[in-house]
Design a protein around this motif. Structure first.
Motif, PDB file in Angstrom:
ATOM      1  N   THR A  15       0.845  -1.192   0.000  1.00 52.15           N
ATOM      2  CA  THR A  15       0.000   0.000   0.000  1.00 52.15           C
ATOM      3  C   THR A  15       0.881   1.243   0.000  1.00 52.15           C
ATOM      4  O   THR A  15       1.850   1.333   0.752  1.00 52.15           O
ATOM      5  CB  THR A  15      -0.912   0.006   1.246  1.00 52.15           C
ATOM      6  OG1 THR A  15      -1.599  -1.244   1.303  1.00 52.15           O
ATOM      7  CG2 THR A  15      -1.913   1.132   1.186  1.00 52.15           C
ATOM      8  N   ARG A  16       0.507   2.189  -0.840  1.00 49.01           N
ATOM      9  CA  ARG A  16       1.237   3.462  -0.906  1.00 49.01           C
ATOM     10  C   ARG A  16       0.260   4.595  -0.615  1.00 49.01           C
ATOM     11  O   ARG A  16      -0.687   4.823  -1.357  1.00 49.01           O
ATOM     12  CB  ARG A  16       1.859   3.647  -2.282  1.00 49.01           C
ATOM     13  CG  ARG A  16       2.672   4.925  -2.336  1.00 49.01           C
ATOM     14  CD  ARG A  16       3.623   4.951  -3.498  1.00 49.01           C
ATOM     15  NE  ARG A  16       4.310   6.233  -3.469  1.00 49.01           N
ATOM     16  CZ  ARG A  16       4.459   7.007  -4.516  1.00 49.01           C
ATOM     17  NH1 ARG A  16       4.015   6.623  -5.685  1.00 49.01           N
ATOM     18  NH2 ARG A  16       5.068   8.162  -4.403  1.00 49.01           N
ATOM     19  N   TYR A  17       0.495   5.282   0.496  1.00 48.54           N
ATOM     20  CA  TYR A  17      -0.322   6.417   0.909  1.00 48.54           C
ATOM     21  C   TYR A  17       0.302   7.678   0.316  1.00 48.54           C
ATOM     22  O   TYR A  17       1.430   8.024   0.642  1.00 48.54           O
ATOM     23  CB  TYR A  17      -0.384   6.508   2.433  1.00 48.54           C
ATOM     24  CG  TYR A  17      -0.975   5.268   3.060  1.00 48.54           C
ATOM     25  CD1 TYR A  17      -2.351   5.130   3.196  1.00 48.54           C
ATOM     26  CD2 TYR A  17      -0.162   4.223   3.498  1.00 48.54           C
ATOM     27  CE1 TYR A  17      -2.906   3.984   3.760  1.00 48.54           C
ATOM     28  CE2 TYR A  17      -0.702   3.079   4.058  1.00 48.54           C
ATOM     29  CZ  TYR A  17      -2.077   2.972   4.186  1.00 48.54           C
ATOM     30  OH  TYR A  17      -2.622   1.842   4.734  1.00 48.54           O
ATOM     31  N   MET A  18      -0.438   8.366  -0.539  1.00 46.93           N
ATOM     32  CA  MET A  18       0.111   9.495  -1.278  1.00 46.93           C
ATOM     33  C   MET A  18      -0.481  10.836  -0.858  1.00 46.93           C
ATOM     34  O   MET A  18       0.177  11.861  -0.978  1.00 46.93           O
ATOM     35  CB  MET A  18      -0.114   9.267  -2.773  1.00 46.93           C
ATOM     36  CG  MET A  18       0.519   7.958  -3.240  1.00 46.93           C
ATOM     37  SD  MET A  18      -0.179   7.305  -4.748  1.00 46.93           S
ATOM     38  CE  MET A  18       0.158   8.599  -5.884  1.00 46.93           C
ATOM     39  N   LYS A  19      -1.723  10.821  -0.401  1.00 47.68           N
ATOM     40  CA  LYS A  19      -2.407  12.070  -0.055  1.00 47.68           C
ATOM     41  C   LYS A  19      -3.466  11.734   0.999  1.00 47.68           C
ATOM     42  O   LYS A  19      -4.186  10.754   0.860  1.00 47.68           O
ATOM     43  CB  LYS A  19      -3.059  12.634  -1.318  1.00 47.68           C
ATOM     44  CG  LYS A  19      -3.730  13.970  -1.166  1.00 47.68           C
ATOM     45  CD  LYS A  19      -4.250  14.434  -2.532  1.00 47.68           C
ATOM     46  CE  LYS A  19      -4.880  15.783  -2.449  1.00 47.68           C
ATOM     47  NZ  LYS A  19      -3.942  16.882  -2.370  1.00 47.68           N
ATOM     48  N   PRO A  20      -3.603  12.535   2.058  1.00 47.80           N
ATOM     49  CA  PRO A  20      -4.617  12.255   3.081  1.00 47.80           C
ATOM     50  C   PRO A  20      -6.033  12.316   2.503  1.00 47.80           C
ATOM     51  O   PRO A  20      -6.294  13.058   1.552  1.00 47.80           O
ATOM     52  CB  PRO A  20      -4.424  13.375   4.110  1.00 47.80           C
ATOM     53  CG  PRO A  20      -3.132  14.024   3.791  1.00 47.80           C
ATOM     54  CD  PRO A  20      -2.816  13.739   2.359  1.00 47.80           C
TER      55      PRO A  20
ATOM     56  N   ILE B 248      -5.773  10.958  -6.958  1.00 47.80           N
ATOM     57  CA  ILE B 248      -5.400   9.665  -6.383  1.00 47.80           C
ATOM     58  C   ILE B 248      -4.766   9.904  -5.019  1.00 47.80           C
ATOM     59  O   ILE B 248      -3.900  10.764  -4.857  1.00 47.80           O
ATOM     60  CB  ILE B 248      -4.471   8.868  -7.323  1.00 47.80           C
ATOM     61  CG1 ILE B 248      -4.297   7.446  -6.810  1.00 47.80           C
ATOM     62  CG2 ILE B 248      -3.163   9.563  -7.531  1.00 47.80           C
ATOM     63  CD1 ILE B 248      -3.741   6.494  -7.824  1.00 47.80           C
ATOM     64  N   CYS B 249      -5.260   9.182  -4.019  1.00 48.21           N
ATOM     65  CA  CYS B 249      -4.779   9.355  -2.646  1.00 48.21           C
ATOM     66  C   CYS B 249      -3.977   8.161  -2.153  1.00 48.21           C
ATOM     67  O   CYS B 249      -2.968   8.330  -1.479  1.00 48.21           O
ATOM     68  CB  CYS B 249      -5.964   9.585  -1.707  1.00 48.21           C
ATOM     69  SG  CYS B 249      -6.872  11.093  -2.090  1.00 48.21           S
ATOM     70  N   THR B 250      -4.449   6.976  -2.482  1.00 47.43           N
ATOM     71  CA  THR B 250      -3.815   5.758  -1.989  1.00 47.43           C
ATOM     72  C   THR B 250      -3.920   4.697  -3.065  1.00 47.43           C
ATOM     73  O   THR B 250      -4.934   4.618  -3.763  1.00 47.43           O
ATOM     74  CB  THR B 250      -4.521   5.263  -0.708  1.00 47.43           C
ATOM     75  OG1 THR B 250      -4.657   6.363   0.197  1.00 47.43           O
ATOM     76  CG2 THR B 250      -3.743   4.155  -0.025  1.00 47.43           C
ATOM     77  N   LYS B 251      -2.878   3.896  -3.191  1.00 50.36           N
ATOM     78  CA  LYS B 251      -2.965   2.786  -4.142  1.00 50.36           C
ATOM     79  C   LYS B 251      -2.367   1.535  -3.524  1.00 50.36           C
ATOM     80  O   LYS B 251      -1.592   1.607  -2.573  1.00 50.36           O
ATOM     81  CB  LYS B 251      -2.339   3.126  -5.480  1.00 50.36           C
ATOM     82  CG  LYS B 251      -0.899   3.532  -5.473  1.00 50.36           C
ATOM     83  CD  LYS B 251      -0.495   3.956  -6.879  1.00 50.36           C
ATOM     84  CE  LYS B 251       0.941   4.413  -6.928  1.00 50.36           C
ATOM     85  NZ  LYS B 251       1.341   4.787  -8.283  1.00 50.36           N
ATOM     86  N   ALA B 252      -2.769   0.404  -4.076  1.00 51.65           N
ATOM     87  CA  ALA B 252      -2.308  -0.869  -3.535  1.00 51.65           C
ATOM     88  C   ALA B 252      -2.149  -1.894  -4.650  1.00 51.65           C
ATOM     89  O   ALA B 252      -2.812  -1.815  -5.686  1.00 51.65           O
ATOM     90  CB  ALA B 252      -3.295  -1.398  -2.498  1.00 51.65           C
ATOM     91  N   LEU B 253      -1.271  -2.830  -4.391  1.00 50.63           N
ATOM     92  CA  LEU B 253      -1.142  -4.016  -5.229  1.00 50.63           C
ATOM     93  C   LEU B 253      -1.362  -5.206  -4.300  1.00 50.63           C
ATOM     94  O   LEU B 253      -0.589  -5.410  -3.354  1.00 50.63           O
ATOM     95  CB  LEU B 253       0.236  -4.100  -5.885  1.00 50.63           C
ATOM     96  CG  LEU B 253       0.482  -5.359  -6.715  1.00 50.63           C
ATOM     97  CD1 LEU B 253      -0.463  -5.432  -7.906  1.00 50.63           C
ATOM     98  CD2 LEU B 253       1.934  -5.417  -7.177  1.00 50.63           C
TER      99      LEU B 253
END
Length: 163
Positions: free
Chosen positions: A87-92, A127-132
């Motif tokens: 998981t990559r948290y990019m923006k609240p 985009i705020c959060t993405k996951a693989l």
């Protein structure tokens, strides 16, 4: 976009934190199919905050993990378990936002291992959060016997606008 029918709705003992409609503590996600993607529109709520007015990262991970599972249900017509999630948290994400949108699709299939990409977008479509998610899928027989899963269908009518 067509609404995906929850295959466990009404099943005794079904109380999934992510998708059970009657779990009072849960996030009660619903899902839609749009081409290759599974989509969910969800309303952030203050009880799911980490810091003030900010959606807890663990809840974001729950939402992403859940939508990845529904990609497996709908697109592969089976069940399984998440074996890894990056998981990559990019923006609240603000818990006062009117809604967030989650989108997920299959990236790659290697026999019974499936890689699913997912992302959360805020109500400004950022985009705020993405996951693989790496998903270990079960055989159809195991899905039926142990998970009470038979099929995952969509409603007949298109949904025009969800927001």
């Amino acid at each position: 976009m067509k609404k995906i029918i929850n295959p466990w709705k009404g099943l005794e003992g079904y109380n999934c934190f992510g998708c059970a409609p009657n779990n009072e503590a849960g996030v009660k996600m619903e899902f839609y199919e749009d081409g290759d993607e599974v989509i969910s529109i969800w309303k952030p709520q203050p009880q799911f905050q980490g810091w003030i007015d900010t959606l807890h990262g663990g809840i974001q991970a729950v939402l992403l993990d859940e939508i990845c599972a529904w990609v497996i249900l709908r697109k592969l017509q089976t069940t399984g378990v998440t074996s890894k999630m990056e998981t990559r948290y990019m923006k609240p994400i603000n818990t006062n936002d009117s809604h967030i949108v989650l989108k997920a699709s299959i990236k790659e299939v290697k026999r019974n291992i499936v890689f699913v990409e997912a992302a959360i977008y805020n109500n400004k479509e950022e985009i705020c959060t993405k996951a693989l998610c790496t998903y270990f899928t079960f055989s159809k027989e195991k899905s039926e016997k142990e998970m009470h899963f038979h099929t995952c269908e969509v409603e007949a009518d298109d949904q025009l606008s969800l927001i």
